[in-house]
Design a protein around this motif. Structure first.
Motif, PDB file in Angstrom:
ATOM      1  N   VAL A   1       0.839  -1.195   0.000  1.00 10.20           N
ATOM      2  CA  VAL A   1       0.000   0.000   0.000  1.00 10.20           C
ATOM      3  C   VAL A   1       0.875   1.246   0.000  1.00 10.20           C
ATOM      4  O   VAL A   1       2.035   1.223   0.440  1.00 10.20           O
ATOM      5  CB  VAL A   1      -0.939   0.045   1.235  1.00 10.20           C
ATOM      6  CG1 VAL A   1      -1.887  -1.145   1.245  1.00 10.20           C
ATOM      7  CG2 VAL A   1      -0.139   0.100   2.539  1.00 10.20           C
ATOM      8  N   VAL A   2       0.315   2.338  -0.512  1.00 13.41           N
ATOM      9  CA  VAL A   2       0.943   3.658  -0.372  1.00 13.41           C
ATOM     10  C   VAL A   2       0.183   4.418   0.705  1.00 13.41           C
ATOM     11  O   VAL A   2      -0.990   4.120   0.972  1.00 13.41           O
ATOM     12  CB  VAL A   2       0.928   4.447  -1.702  1.00 13.41           C
ATOM     13  CG1 VAL A   2       1.801   3.763  -2.735  1.00 13.41           C
ATOM     14  CG2 VAL A   2      -0.492   4.630  -2.216  1.00 13.41           C
ATOM     15  N   PRO A   3       0.821   5.388   1.364  1.00 11.25           N
ATOM     16  CA  PRO A   3       0.134   6.144   2.416  1.00 11.25           C
ATOM     17  C   PRO A   3      -1.120   6.828   1.885  1.00 11.25           C
ATOM     18  O   PRO A   3      -1.152   7.328   0.760  1.00 11.25           O
ATOM     19  CB  PRO A   3       1.184   7.172   2.853  1.00 11.25           C
ATOM     20  CG  PRO A   3       2.489   6.566   2.461  1.00 11.25           C
ATOM     21  CD  PRO A   3       2.231   5.806   1.205  1.00 11.25           C
ATOM     22  N   GLY A   4      -2.166   6.826   2.692  1.00 10.18           N
ATOM     23  CA  GLY A   4      -3.414   7.462   2.313  1.00 10.18           C
ATOM     24  C   GLY A   4      -3.371   8.969   2.531  1.00 10.18           C
ATOM     25  O   GLY A   4      -2.472   9.496   3.205  1.00 10.18           O
ATOM     26  N   PRO A   5      -4.353   9.685   1.993  1.00 13.85           N
ATOM     27  CA  PRO A   5      -4.359  11.151   2.108  1.00 13.85           C
ATOM     28  C   PRO A   5      -4.586  11.656   3.528  1.00 13.85           C
ATOM     29  O   PRO A   5      -4.285  12.814   3.819  1.00 13.85           O
ATOM     30  CB  PRO A   5      -5.506  11.572   1.183  1.00 13.85           C
ATOM     31  CG  PRO A   5      -6.381  10.372   1.088  1.00 13.85           C
ATOM     32  CD  PRO A   5      -5.462   9.194   1.172  1.00 13.85           C
TER      33      PRO A   5
END
Length: 364
Positions: free
Chosen positions: A187-191
């Motif tokens: 996953v990539v960091p969420g907003p």
């Protein structure tokens, strides 16, 4: 007439394609297939455009009688496919003639399979897509999941007759994904990553989560150790991408999928990267998920590598000679004809119409 006849519909079988894109600002979900990799591979195996409409079956597959000649391929999860009473190999195209029957005995791995036939399914195009959005009674076959007695039209096969007699090894692939009960998702960091406490972030990345029975095409509710927020879970509603991991006030994550709403007011801690969404789409109740963080740049490199692999598969299959014929403008002298460059061709559909895009990369 080329048709498929639905004898038994299975648990949830719908017509799907790449999705209804460009209408989220009006509150219309993208929908489309859950597992884009298995979907595209099924189409390529039978000589279709990669975005042609297919059947997506969940957990318990349908029983179908074909009244169309061509090629058939089943990809994705192993739901125990049998063809004319014999086990059907997955990720392989097989010749089909009028009267042949496809059925499924029971799930073995994964969650969803994709059924493609050369020519594609010819349901009406609604907002540029044939995908089914059952909550809105939109698209697909009468806006709903299939029922016993339904008949679906099949388009003209794009394949020459010789393609039907190619050796089996020319009509099969080794899939890039394996479906297990324990899945690690990048996953990539969420907003809204900064809305979570340090302890909450550690929990998310270190603890396992179990897929609950509340999982469908809209999203997957997970259970495990609650994820702590820094302040609260509510935000001003903003857009939701496929694979977004929302965390409401109770601390249990929800992974949003193909039929997700267009906006939401819960904090998003992360987003599953595009290359791992097929794994998420094949998860089922009881499966264990773990999350590991990557950067956006890493996610982009992973995605680019996956696209190169798929391009190589498409070239190796080469079932449709028309796909190998370059558009006329490829033979036109380039403005950089005296400069070494690499040329890459991308084919895609928009609004039901085919396009070809040639990208020339100069080599310094």
């Amino acid at each position: 007439m080329r048709e498929l006849k639905i004898i038994k519909p299975g648990l949830l079988t719908t017509v799907q394609d790449a999705g209804r894109k460009g209408f989220q600002q009006y509150g219309v979900p993208v929908s489309g297939v859950m597992d884009h990799y298995a979907f595209e591979m099924a189409n390529l195996l039978v000589g279709n455009d990669a975005a042609e409409a297919v059947l997506e079956a969940t957990l318990l597959g349908p029983e179908i009688v074909f009244e169309a000649d061509g090629l058939l391929a089943v990809t994705g999860g192993d739901l125990g496919a049998v063809f004319n009473g014999e086990p059907l190999p997955l990720w392989q195209a097989v010749p089909v003639t009028s009267g042949d029957k496809l059925a499924f005995k029971g799930i073995r791995s994964g969650c969803r399979c994709y059924i493609a036939i050369s020519g594609g399914l010819q349901v009406p195009v609604i907002m540029g897509s044939r995908s089914t959005y059952t909550r809105g009674n939109l698209g697909g076959h009468q806006g709903r999941a299939l029922k016993a007695g339904d008949n679906l039209s099949v388009g003209d096969s794009p394949l020459p007759a010789a393609a039907l007699t190619q050796p089996a090894e020319k009509r099969q692939i080794t899939p890039a994904y394996q479906y297990a009960k324990e899945i690690t998702l990048r996953v990539v960091p969420g907003p809204q990553e900064d809305a979570f406490s340090t302890q909450g972030l550690e929990t998310f990345y270190q603890q396992p989560y179990t897929v609950t029975n509340e999982c469908d095409r809209m999203g997957y509710r997970l259970e495990g150790t609650p994820i702590a927020h820094e302040a609260g879970a509510d935000i001003i509603s903003d857009g939701i991408a496929m694979g977004a991991v929302q965390v409401p006030g109770h601390g249990m994550p929800i992974v949003m999928m193909a039929d997700r709403q267009t906006t939401g007011g819960y904090t998003k801690i992360a987003n599953v990267i595009s290359a791992d969404l097929p794994l998420m789409a094949q998860a089922k109740p009881g499966d264990i998920l773990r999350f590991t963080k990557v950067t956006v740049e890493e996610a982009q490199h992973i995605w680019a590598a996956r696209q190169q692999e798929m391009a190589a598969v498409k070239k190796a299959l080469a079932l449709n000679p028309r796909e190998e014929t370059p558009p006329a403008h490829e033979n036109t002298p380039s403005a950089h004809e005296n400069t070494p460059y690499r040329k890459e061709l991308f084919r895609f559909r928009r609004g039901g119409r085919p396009y070809a895009l040639v990208v020339e990369e100069l080599e310094e």
